[in-house]
Design a protein around this motif. Structure first.
Motif, PDB file in Angstrom:
ATOM      1  N   ASP A   3       0.786  -1.218  -0.093  1.00 22.40           N
ATOM      2  CA  ASP A   3       0.009  -0.010   0.042  1.00 22.40           C
ATOM      3  C   ASP A   3       0.910   1.285   0.080  1.00 22.40           C
ATOM      4  OD1 ASP A   3      -1.836   1.932   0.341  1.00 22.40           O
ATOM      5  OD2 ASP A   3      -2.421   1.303   2.413  1.00 22.40           O
ATOM      6  N   TYR A   4       0.770   2.059  -0.987  1.00 25.10           N
ATOM      7  CA  TYR A   4       1.527   3.303  -1.197  1.00 25.10           C
ATOM      8  C   TYR A   4       0.951   4.554  -0.640  1.00 25.10           C
ATOM      9  CZ  TYR A   4       4.251  -0.178  -4.079  1.00 25.10           C
ATOM     10  OH  TYR A   4       5.090  -1.354  -4.388  1.00 25.10           O
ATOM     11  N   THR A   5       0.025   4.319  -0.032  1.00 28.12           N
ATOM     12  CA  THR A   5      -0.566   5.721   0.456  1.00 28.12           C
ATOM     13  C   THR A   5       0.302   6.489   1.495  1.00 28.12           C
ATOM     14  OG1 THR A   5      -2.699   4.629   0.365  1.00 28.12           O
ATOM     15  CG2 THR A   5      -2.856   6.536   1.589  1.00 28.12           C
ATOM     16  N   LYS A  60       7.643   1.650  -7.059  1.00 25.48           N
ATOM     17  CA  LYS A  60       6.577   0.894  -7.114  1.00 25.48           C
ATOM     18  C   LYS A  60       6.259  -0.338  -7.874  1.00 25.48           C
ATOM     19  CE  LYS A  60       4.025   5.186  -5.720  1.00 25.48           C
ATOM     20  NZ  LYS A  60       3.087   6.175  -6.265  1.00 25.48           N
TER      21      LYS A  60
END
Length: 71
Positions: A3-5, A60
């Motif tokens: 999760d790159y949030t 990513k």
């Protein structure tokens, strides 16, 4: 994958984020990416011997990580 949030973009590597990571070099395994050192170190307790923590750049949607950066 991850999760790159909320992660900051790496200004030197397009498509990468700056993060703390928990990983093993032999064999290579990127176990997780984290917003802070404390959370990354907590994962060491779970994974055990052979894993380490570093701050660095993670492209990513890959299992790559380049550590050794200063936060």
């Amino acid at each position: 994958m991850f999760d790159y949030t909320g992660f900051k973009a790496d200004p030197d590597n397009k498509g990468s984020i700056l993060c703390w990571a928990c990983f093993s070099n032999d064999p290579w395994h990127l176990a997780g990416i984290y917003h802070n050192e404390e959370d990354a170190k907590a994962m060491l307790e779970v994974l055990g011997k052979g894993y380490e923590v570093s701050y660095g750049s993670h492209p990513k949607l890959t299992d790559e990580f380049v550590g050794g950066l200063m936060p």
